[in-house]
Structures are given as structure tokens and as C-alpha cells.
Design an enzyme around this catalytic site. Structure first.
Site, PDB file in Angstrom:
ATOM      1  N   ASP A  84       0.992  10.039  -6.026  1.00 16.06           N
ATOM      2  CA  ASP A  84      -0.230  10.826  -5.914  1.00 16.06           C
ATOM      3  C   ASP A  84      -0.688  10.992  -4.466  1.00 16.06           C
ATOM      4  OD1 ASP A  84      -0.649   8.023  -6.075  1.00 16.06           O
ATOM      5  OD2 ASP A  84      -2.769   8.295  -6.503  1.00 16.06           O
ATOM      6  N   GLU A 142      -2.032   5.909  -8.072  1.00 16.78           N
ATOM      7  CA  GLU A 142      -2.305   4.629  -7.419  1.00 16.78           C
ATOM      8  C   GLU A 142      -3.625   4.651  -6.666  1.00 16.78           C
ATOM      9  OE1 GLU A 142      -2.867   1.819  -4.352  1.00 16.78           O
ATOM     10  OE2 GLU A 142      -2.323   3.887  -3.871  1.00 16.78           O
ATOM     11  N   GLU A 143      -3.992   5.819  -6.145  1.00 15.17           N
ATOM     12  CA  GLU A 143      -5.115   5.906  -5.217  1.00 15.17           C
ATOM     13  C   GLU A 143      -6.483   5.775  -5.877  1.00 15.17           C
ATOM     14  OE1 GLU A 143      -5.076   5.806  -2.136  1.00 15.17           O
ATOM     15  OE2 GLU A 143      -3.215   6.628  -1.352  1.00 15.17           O
ATOM     16  N   ARG A 181       4.906 -11.025   2.976  1.00 18.20           N
ATOM     17  CA  ARG A 181       4.111 -12.246   2.877  1.00 18.20           C
ATOM     18  C   ARG A 181       4.205 -12.798   1.462  1.00 18.20           C
ATOM     19  NH1 ARG A 181      -0.330 -14.137   5.933  1.00 18.20           N
ATOM     20  NH2 ARG A 181      -1.551 -15.720   4.840  1.00 18.20           N
ATOM     21  N   HIS A 367      -4.866   7.554   5.301  1.00 19.81           N
ATOM     22  CA  HIS A 367      -6.070   8.252   4.823  1.00 19.81           C
ATOM     23  C   HIS A 367      -6.753   9.036   5.949  1.00 19.81           C
ATOM     24  CE1 HIS A 367      -6.577   5.635   0.951  1.00 19.81           C
ATOM     25  NE2 HIS A 367      -5.314   5.768   1.287  1.00 19.81           N
TER      26      HIS A 367
END
Length: 399
Positions: A84, A142-143, A181, A367
Site C-alpha cells: 500500500d 500496512e500503513e 535486532r 513519509h
């Protein structure tokens, strides 16, 4: 690199021009979360062109699930990409800029999808010459919470999956570098709105009012004490007020006030504590000024918590592929990701592959209306996900 890693690198290099072409097509034709109809259909057409036979469409909305099965026994390894875009005007001056007004790929999901398509073509080219199943998840939405991962899980995307890997191309990290991580990695993201109701009136006669601006100001100050005085200094949390709306005239005391904010945490206990203390302060501080406070607290994505064993495995795979000097342990990231939901169900690891490069114009943050990335990072992403999958498959077969 071993022989298989060299073969994968050679094949992906052969596919790289198509990866760039695919990415630029998606960049020109972005669709926002939950509206990826044409994107999903285009991915389905590309998978058919590649020759993928086992493709489930409409998974969790516009998601697709592809099973590439080897001729030998082995694990089911899931690899995920999101598709998306964002409601943002593309201000770049490039030939592949968005052709959809007010919508652009400003976070790299077009490149994630293109990388996963190349991975599909790579495994298809092996003609079954591997062990187990590689399950590719093309995920929508996802956003925007509640996100696309949970609907895909509910529709069976993880059934039978032994492990899952995902990559985010990340421009704050230099291209050619991998950042991983173990344990808590990306933050859980919550949002809240506070409505304060008092009694408006004349600015020159405050004694007849219940001033919501004063109450709101005191509440903002009190909320800033939650992290410093309630959360252990050994833990991490963020509480930010991003909006304070009240009043319109200089001589009118506002009878209503609205605050909006966000909370970021990496631990469920800290997350619960933050919500509890915010709720208590809204009630007590507002009451102290003769006003009423109403809290609307919305829990978003949980923290991304990588499996420690899988993170170590991915670090080792990345070092083999790119060299020890190009692999580092990531800092904690206070952005959120709904990949977290997959990791709550099966072991896995979510990784950052560097995509920043000033020479390629990849200097703006995610973004941003001028966001772009170093497209060669798609090669690194595809190689890394294949490398992690095959390292797991080799261990699985020995076990």
C-alpha cells in the site's frame, strides 16, 4: 558465499532490470490502504506471467499468498512484502513519479513488492530443486490500522508456517548495510483523543466559567510526567501530544478542548501502564479544574519483537552475503509495523536493509513528499530474504 548463494545472486542480478521496471510501475500507480484493488490484480498478473501455479487471491482483502513447493521435504518458510501507498502528493521530478494525485509510495512498499516478485521468479526458476515450501505473502494495508496482517492471518496465511521473514528498505540506513535486532525492535503504536468539557464564557469574567484551555494545559504538563515518573528508566516509552484545539476568539473562554496524542512502547507491561496512567490523569486533572475529561484510547500495532534465535540466524546470513562490516545491530525504532502480528504467531525476524544514498537522491525520510530510495537495495533485500530462508531450511533438514 557458497555455490547456492552465488547462483541466487547471479539470478537476481539477471532479474534486476525487471525489478526496477516493476517498482517504477507501482510507483506511478499507487493505491492507499484497503483500496489496493488494481495493485493486487497487477501482482496476480505478474505471478501468472512468472508461472506461479499456486496463488490464492483475496486473502485478508486484497492480499495474495503464493506457495512455491520444492521436490524435497522441508519447512514452510514465509516471506512477506506490503503493497500500500500513502495519501501524500508526490513532489519528485522523476519520470516514474506518481500519476495519482494525492497518493504516492513514500515508504518503499513498491520496492518491497518488486523484491518479492523477483524472489518468486527465482524460486520458480529452480523447478522444485529445493526443500519445503516458500510461502510469499503480498500484504495490503500496512500503513493504516487495523492493518492487513491480521485479516491475512485470519484467512489462513500462516497455516503450517514454521518461520517468517520480512524486510523494510530503510533510507536512514546507508545502502549496502543491513540492520537487525533480536528481541524488541519496533514500537507498539497507540493513539488517543481527549475531549475536555467545561463552561465557556466572557474572557473578562472567568469566574463564571470552567476554562478548558487551562485544564488542557495542566493536563499536557501532567502527562509529560508519566514517562519520567512512572516508567522505569530501564524501559523505553514516548508520549507526545500532537494537537491542542480550543477556542477561536481572543475574548471568549473555550468551553471545549480537544487533545490528540500518541504513545510508543516496546513492552506490554509498559504499554498497559501508560494507558492506565493517562486515564487516571485525564480524570483527576480535569476534575481539579471543574471540567470533565473523556479519553478515547486506541491501541494500534503491538511491538515488533524478533525471535532471538532467528535474529541471530539472519545476522549470520547477512554477514555471509555482505560481509561483517556491512551488518550491524539496529537501535530501537519508535515507528510501528503490523509485521508484529505475524511474530506473535510464529518465530521470525523483521529486518532493515539500507536504501539511503545521496548520489541516487535517496536523502529524504520516509513519509516525505520527495521520498525515494536507492533501487539497488531491492537486490540486497531479495538476496537477504532468500539467504535467511535457505539458512533456516538447511538447519531444519539437519534437525
Amino acid at each position: 558465499m557458497n555455490q547456492d548463494q552465488t547462483a541466487a545472486a547471479d539470478k537476481l542480478l539477471e532479474l534486476y532490470p525487471r525489478m526496477v521496471s516493476d517498482r517504477r510501475h507501482l510507483h506511478r500507480h499507487p493505491e492507499i490502504s484497503f483500496r489496493e484493488e488494481h495493485t493486487s490484480a497487477w501482482i496476480g498478473d505478474r505471478l501468472a506471467e512468472i508461472g506461479c501455479a499456486s496463488v490464492r487471491k483475496g486473502v485478508g482483502g486484497y492480499g495474495l499468498v503464493v506457495d512455491l513447493k520444492g521436490d524435497h521435504p522441508g519447512p514452510v518458510i514465509a516471506l512477506r512484502a506490503d503493497m500500500d501507498a500513502l495519501p501524500l502528493q508526490d513532489l519528485k521530478e522523476v519520470e516514474y513519479r506518481s500519476q495519482t494525485p494525492g497518493v504516492m509510495h513514500a515508504c518503499g512498499h513498491d520496492a518491497h513488492t518488486s523484491s518479492l516478485l523477483a524472489i518468486a521468479e527465482y524460486y520458480h526458476s529452480l523447478d522444485g530443486g529445493f526443500g519445503g515450501t516458500r510461502r510469499l505473502l503480498f500484504q495490503p494495508a500496512e500503513e493504516l490500522t487495523p492493518g492487513g496482517a491480521l485479516p491475512m492471518i485470519r484467512d489462513g496465511a500462516l497455516e503450517g508456517v514454521d518461520v517468517i521473514y520480512g524486510v523494510h528498505l530503510w533510507t536512514p540506513v546507508q545502502a549496502g548495510t543491513v540492520s537487525i535486532r533480536g528481541g524488541a525492535f519496533m514500537a507498539g503504536v497507540d493513539e488517543f483523543t481527549i475531549e475536555i468539557t467545561g463552561k465557556g464564557g466572557h474572557g473578562g469574567m472567568p469566574e463564571h466559567t470552567r476554562d478548558t484551555i487551562v485544564a488542557g494545559s495542566a493536563l499536557v504538563q501532567a502527562l509529560q510526567s508519566v514517562v519520567s515518573r512512572n516508567v522505569s528508566p530501564l524501559d523505553t516509552a514516548v508520549l507526545s501530544i500532537g494537537s491542542f484545539q480550543a477556542g477561536e476568539a481572543s475574548n471568549v473562554i473555550a468551553g471545549n478542548c480537544r487533545l490528540k496524542g500518541t504513545v510508543r512502547t516496546f513492552d506490554k507491561g509498559v504499554r498497559d501502564l501508560m494507558r492506565q496512567r493517562i486515564s487516571e490523569l485525564v480524570r483527576l486533572v480535569c476534575a481539579g479544574f471543574g471540567t470533565e475529561g473523556e479519553l478515547d484510547y486506541r491501541e494500534g500495532y503491538p511491538p515488533v519483537v524478533n525471535d532471538e534465535l532467528e535474529a541471530a540466524r539472519c545476522m549470520a546470513a547477512a554477514a555471509e552475503l555482505f560481509g561483517d562490516g556491512n551488518v550491524r545491530q539496529s537501535e530501537l525504532i519508535t515507528a510501528g509495523e503490523d509485521f508484529a502480528y505475524y511474530l506473535e504467531q510464529v518465530p521470525g525476524c523483521f529486518m532493515f536493509v539500507g536504501a539511503g544514498n545521496s548520489e541516487a537522491g535517496a536523502v529524504h525520510p520516509h513519509h516525505h513528499p520527495r521520498f525515494d530510495l536507492d533501487e539497488s537495495s531491492m537486490l540486497q533485500s531479495a538476496r537477504l530474504m532468500i539467504g535467511c530462508a535457505e539458512k533456516y531450511a538447511a538447519t531444519f533438514s539437519r534437525e
